[in-house]
Design a protein around this motif. Structure first.
Motif, PDB file in Angstrom:
ATOM      1  N   TRP A 132      77.453  30.225   8.781  1.00 43.77           N
ATOM      2  CA  TRP A 132      77.016  29.232   9.758  1.00 43.77           C
ATOM      3  C   TRP A 132      76.565  27.971   9.013  1.00 43.77           C
ATOM      4  O   TRP A 132      75.400  27.798   8.691  1.00 43.77           O
ATOM      5  CB  TRP A 132      75.902  29.816  10.622  1.00 43.77           C
ATOM      6  CG  TRP A 132      76.328  31.084  11.298  1.00 43.77           C
ATOM      7  CD1 TRP A 132      76.031  32.356  10.942  1.00 43.77           C
ATOM      8  CD2 TRP A 132      77.169  31.182  12.449  1.00 43.77           C
ATOM      9  NE1 TRP A 132      76.622  33.257  11.792  1.00 43.77           N
ATOM     10  CE2 TRP A 132      77.331  32.564  12.732  1.00 43.77           C
ATOM     11  CE3 TRP A 132      77.802  30.253  13.284  1.00 43.77           C
ATOM     12  CZ2 TRP A 132      78.093  33.034  13.798  1.00 43.77           C
ATOM     13  CZ3 TRP A 132      78.552  30.723  14.342  1.00 43.77           C
ATOM     14  CH2 TRP A 132      78.690  32.084  14.593  1.00 43.77           C
ATOM     15  N   ILE A 133      77.501  27.085   8.748  1.00 47.61           N
ATOM     16  CA  ILE A 133      77.241  25.935   7.884  1.00 47.61           C
ATOM     17  C   ILE A 133      76.703  24.722   8.654  1.00 47.61           C
ATOM     18  O   ILE A 133      76.346  23.710   8.043  1.00 47.61           O
ATOM     19  CB  ILE A 133      78.509  25.531   7.094  1.00 47.61           C
ATOM     20  CG1 ILE A 133      79.674  25.223   8.046  1.00 47.61           C
ATOM     21  CG2 ILE A 133      78.889  26.636   6.114  1.00 47.61           C
ATOM     22  CD1 ILE A 133      80.923  24.732   7.335  1.00 47.61           C
ATOM     23  N   HIS A 134      76.647  24.824   9.983  1.00 45.71           N
ATOM     24  CA  HIS A 134      76.071  23.750  10.807  1.00 45.71           C
ATOM     25  C   HIS A 134      75.007  24.359  11.722  1.00 45.71           C
ATOM     26  O   HIS A 134      75.177  24.418  12.944  1.00 45.71           O
ATOM     27  CB  HIS A 134      77.159  23.047  11.623  1.00 45.71           C
ATOM     28  CG  HIS A 134      78.247  22.446  10.797  1.00 45.71           C
ATOM     29  ND1 HIS A 134      78.047  21.363   9.959  1.00 45.71           N
ATOM     30  CD2 HIS A 134      79.554  22.793  10.640  1.00 45.71           C
ATOM     31  CE1 HIS A 134      79.175  21.046   9.352  1.00 45.71           C
ATOM     32  NE2 HIS A 134      80.100  21.899   9.741  1.00 45.71           N
ATOM     33  N   PRO A 135      73.892  24.820  11.151  1.00 46.56           N
ATOM     34  CA  PRO A 135      72.880  25.536  11.928  1.00 46.56           C
ATOM     35  C   PRO A 135      72.015  24.597  12.773  1.00 46.56           C
ATOM     36  O   PRO A 135      72.118  23.364  12.684  1.00 46.56           O
ATOM     37  CB  PRO A 135      72.041  26.211  10.842  1.00 46.56           C
ATOM     38  CG  PRO A 135      72.126  25.258   9.685  1.00 46.56           C
ATOM     39  CD  PRO A 135      73.529  24.706   9.729  1.00 46.56           C
ATOM     40  N   CYS A 136      71.133  25.194  13.552  1.00 51.87           N
ATOM     41  CA  CYS A 136      70.194  24.430  14.371  1.00 51.87           C
ATOM     42  C   CYS A 136      69.213  23.667  13.483  1.00 51.87           C
ATOM     43  O   CYS A 136      68.779  24.172  12.442  1.00 51.87           O
ATOM     44  CB  CYS A 136      69.406  25.369  15.287  1.00 51.87           C
ATOM     45  SG  CYS A 136      70.430  26.303  16.446  1.00 51.87           S
ATOM     46  N   ASP A 137      68.881  22.448  13.892  1.00 48.82           N
ATOM     47  CA  ASP A 137      67.844  21.696  13.195  1.00 48.82           C
ATOM     48  C   ASP A 137      66.481  22.071  13.768  1.00 48.82           C
ATOM     49  O   ASP A 137      66.360  23.006  14.568  1.00 48.82           O
ATOM     50  CB  ASP A 137      68.111  20.192  13.279  1.00 48.82           C
ATOM     51  CG  ASP A 137      68.108  19.650  14.716  1.00 48.82           C
ATOM     52  OD1 ASP A 137      67.579  20.335  15.623  1.00 48.82           O
ATOM     53  OD2 ASP A 137      68.625  18.534  14.922  1.00 48.82           O
ATOM     54  N   GLU A 138      65.440  21.322  13.369  1.00 47.58           N
ATOM     55  CA  GLU A 138      64.072  21.673  13.783  1.00 47.58           C
ATOM     56  C   GLU A 138      63.824  21.471  15.266  1.00 47.58           C
ATOM     57  O   GLU A 138      62.808  21.930  15.805  1.00 47.58           O
ATOM     58  CB  GLU A 138      63.058  20.848  12.974  1.00 47.58           C
ATOM     59  CG  GLU A 138      63.065  19.350  13.245  1.00 47.58           C
ATOM     60  CD  GLU A 138      64.076  18.578  12.406  1.00 47.58           C
ATOM     61  OE1 GLU A 138      63.954  17.334  12.341  1.00 47.58           O
ATOM     62  OE2 GLU A 138      64.982  19.215  11.826  1.00 47.58           O
ATOM     63  N   HIS A 139      64.758  20.802  15.958  1.00 48.10           N
ATOM     64  CA  HIS A 139      64.583  20.542  17.385  1.00 48.10           C
ATOM     65  C   HIS A 139      65.249  21.593  18.274  1.00 48.10           C
ATOM     66  O   HIS A 139      65.159  21.510  19.502  1.00 48.10           O
ATOM     67  CB  HIS A 139      65.136  19.168  17.733  1.00 48.10           C
ATOM     68  CG  HIS A 139      64.511  18.047  16.969  1.00 48.10           C
ATOM     69  ND1 HIS A 139      63.193  17.676  17.143  1.00 48.10           N
ATOM     70  CD2 HIS A 139      65.007  17.227  16.004  1.00 48.10           C
ATOM     71  CE1 HIS A 139      62.910  16.670  16.326  1.00 48.10           C
ATOM     72  NE2 HIS A 139      63.993  16.375  15.631  1.00 48.10           N
ATOM     73  N   CYS A 140      65.936  22.556  17.667  1.00 49.99           N
ATOM     74  CA  CYS A 140      66.666  23.560  18.452  1.00 49.99           C
ATOM     75  C   CYS A 140      66.303  24.962  17.984  1.00 49.99           C
ATOM     76  O   CYS A 140      66.320  25.242  16.782  1.00 49.99           O
ATOM     77  CB  CYS A 140      68.174  23.341  18.330  1.00 49.99           C
ATOM     78  SG  CYS A 140      69.154  24.457  19.371  1.00 49.99           S
ATOM     79  N   GLU A 141      66.008  25.833  18.930  1.00 53.14           N
ATOM     80  CA  GLU A 141      65.645  27.214  18.625  1.00 53.14           C
ATOM     81  C   GLU A 141      66.541  28.208  19.367  1.00 53.14           C
ATOM     82  O   GLU A 141      66.135  29.311  19.684  1.00 53.14           O
ATOM     83  CB  GLU A 141      64.178  27.466  18.975  1.00 53.14           C
ATOM     84  CG  GLU A 141      63.203  26.597  18.198  1.00 53.14           C
ATOM     85  CD  GLU A 141      61.752  26.819  18.597  1.00 53.14           C
ATOM     86  OE1 GLU A 141      61.529  27.514  19.620  1.00 53.14           O
ATOM     87  OE2 GLU A 141      60.857  26.318  17.894  1.00 53.14           O
ATOM     88  N   ASN A 142      67.781  27.794  19.636  1.00 57.81           N
ATOM     89  CA  ASN A 142      68.677  28.631  20.432  1.00 57.81           C
ATOM     90  C   ASN A 142      69.596  29.523  19.605  1.00 57.81           C
ATOM     91  O   ASN A 142      70.390  30.272  20.170  1.00 57.81           O
ATOM     92  CB  ASN A 142      69.528  27.753  21.355  1.00 57.81           C
ATOM     93  CG  ASN A 142      68.704  27.074  22.421  1.00 57.81           C
ATOM     94  OD1 ASN A 142      68.062  27.738  23.232  1.00 57.81           O
ATOM     95  ND2 ASN A 142      68.695  25.756  22.432  1.00 57.81           N
ATOM     96  N   ALA A 143      69.488  29.442  18.263  1.00 51.11           N
ATOM     97  CA  ALA A 143      70.378  30.211  17.382  1.00 51.11           C
ATOM     98  C   ALA A 143      71.829  30.008  17.801  1.00 51.11           C
ATOM     99  O   ALA A 143      72.577  30.954  18.049  1.00 51.11           O
ATOM    100  CB  ALA A 143      70.006  31.692  17.384  1.00 51.11           C
ATOM    101  N   CYS A 144      72.218  28.738  17.883  1.00 46.36           N
ATOM    102  CA  CYS A 144      73.532  28.370  18.410  1.00 46.36           C
ATOM    103  C   CYS A 144      74.706  28.838  17.538  1.00 46.36           C
ATOM    104  O   CYS A 144      75.811  29.008  18.030  1.00 46.36           O
ATOM    105  CB  CYS A 144      73.627  26.851  18.543  1.00 46.36           C
ATOM    106  SG  CYS A 144      72.394  26.110  19.632  1.00 46.36           S
ATOM    107  N   GLY A 145      74.467  29.028  16.267  1.00 45.01           N
ATOM    108  CA  GLY A 145      75.586  29.230  15.349  1.00 45.01           C
ATOM    109  C   GLY A 145      75.968  27.863  14.818  1.00 45.01           C
ATOM    110  O   GLY A 145      75.265  27.300  13.984  1.00 45.01           O
TER     111      GLY A 145
END
Length: 219
Positions: A132-145
Motif C-alpha cells: 500500500w504505497i499511497h496510504p491514508c494521511d493524518e486526516h484519514c482514518e478509514n484504512a483506505c488502502g
C-alpha cells in the motif's frame, strides 16, 4: 478556471470491476464473503483487498494479466475524453484501488504512468502481497488502502476545481472532498444516501458533454 480531475479505474474507466472479475475467476469461495464485508463497510478496503489477494498464488500473475487483457473493456468515450482534457489543459489523474500489474498494461498508450496512482504488488512469495504505497494521511482514518482523499489533498491545489469520477465504495471518501462528482453504480447509491450532489454518467462522452457546459458557464 483550472480543473483537476481524479478518476477511478476499475468499473469507471473499465466497464466492470477488474478485482471483482479476478476474484470470480481465480479466487476461492471465501473471497465473496470478504468482498461483501468491504461493500458493507464491515471491514476496511485495505484489509479486505489484502485478504483477497493473499488467497491467490503468485504463479497466477501472467494468467490474470492475459485474462484481463481479453476481458476488460474500456468504457466508451474514454480515449476521446483524455484528448479533451489535454486540449483544455485539464489536469487528469487516475487514482485507482487496482494493482499495478494490470492497471498499467490496460492503460498503456492512453494515460502517462506519471499520472497514474495505484497499488503495488509483490509476487516474491507463494501468495500475492499488496504493497500500500499511497496510504491514508493524518486526516484519514478509514484504512483506505490507496487513499483517494489523501491524494486529493496531496495533488490538489486550492485555486482548482476538483472533480471526482467513480463508481464504488473506494471513491466515496474522495467524493465527499470533491467540488463536483460524476458517479455511477454503487457510488451513485451512496451519494444519494448521504446527500452528496452528483452527476450520473454512462459513458465518458456524457462526462465530456457536462464538462463542456461547465467550461462555457465559467468562461
Amino acid at each position: 478556471m483550472t480543473i483537476q480531475i481524479f478518476c477511478d479505474f476499475d468499473g469507471t474507466i473499465t466497464e466492470s470491476d477488474n478485482i471483482v472479475a479476478i476474484m470470480k475467476e481465480f479466487g476461492p469461495p471465501e473471497t465473496e464473503e470478504i468482498k461483501n464485508k468491504v461493500l458493507s463497510q464491515e471491514i476496511s478496503i485495505r484489509e479486505g483487498v489484502s485478504r483477497m489477494f493473499g488467497l491467490l498464488p503468485s504463479s497466477l500473475k501472467e494468467e490474470i494479466v492475459r485474462f484481463l487483457t481479453n476481458k476488460a473493456a474500456i468504457r466508451p468515450g474514454f480515449k476521446e475524453f483524455v484528448q479533451f482534457t489535454k486540449q483544455q489543459d485539464i489536469e487528469f489523474y487516475i487514482v485507482s484501488g487496482g494493482m499495478d500489474f494490470f492497471v498499467y498494461p490496460l492503460l498503456d498508450g492512453l494515460v502517462a504512468e506519471d499520472n497514474v496512482y495505484c497499488n503495488a504488488t509483490d509476487f516474491s512469495d507463494f501468495y500475492i502481497h499488496v504493497d500500500w504505497i499511497h496510504p491514508c494521511d493524518e486526516h484519514c482514518e478509514n484504512a483506505c488502502g490507496l487513499c483517494k482523499p489523501s491524494l486529493l489533498r496531496k495533488l490538489g491545489r486550492k485555486d482548482c476545481l476538483k472533480i471526482v469520477i467513480g463508481d464504488s465504495i473506494t471513491d466515496l471518501q474522495a467524493a465527499k472532498a470533491a467540488d463536483k462528482v460524476f458517479a455511477r453504480d454503487f457510488l451513485m447509491t451512496k451519494c444519494e444516501e448521504l446527500g452528496i450532489p452528483y452527476t450520473p454518467f454512462t459513458t465518458f462522452f456524457d462526462v465530456q458533454d457536462e464538462l463542456k457546459k461547465l467550461l462555457e458557464v465559467k468562461s
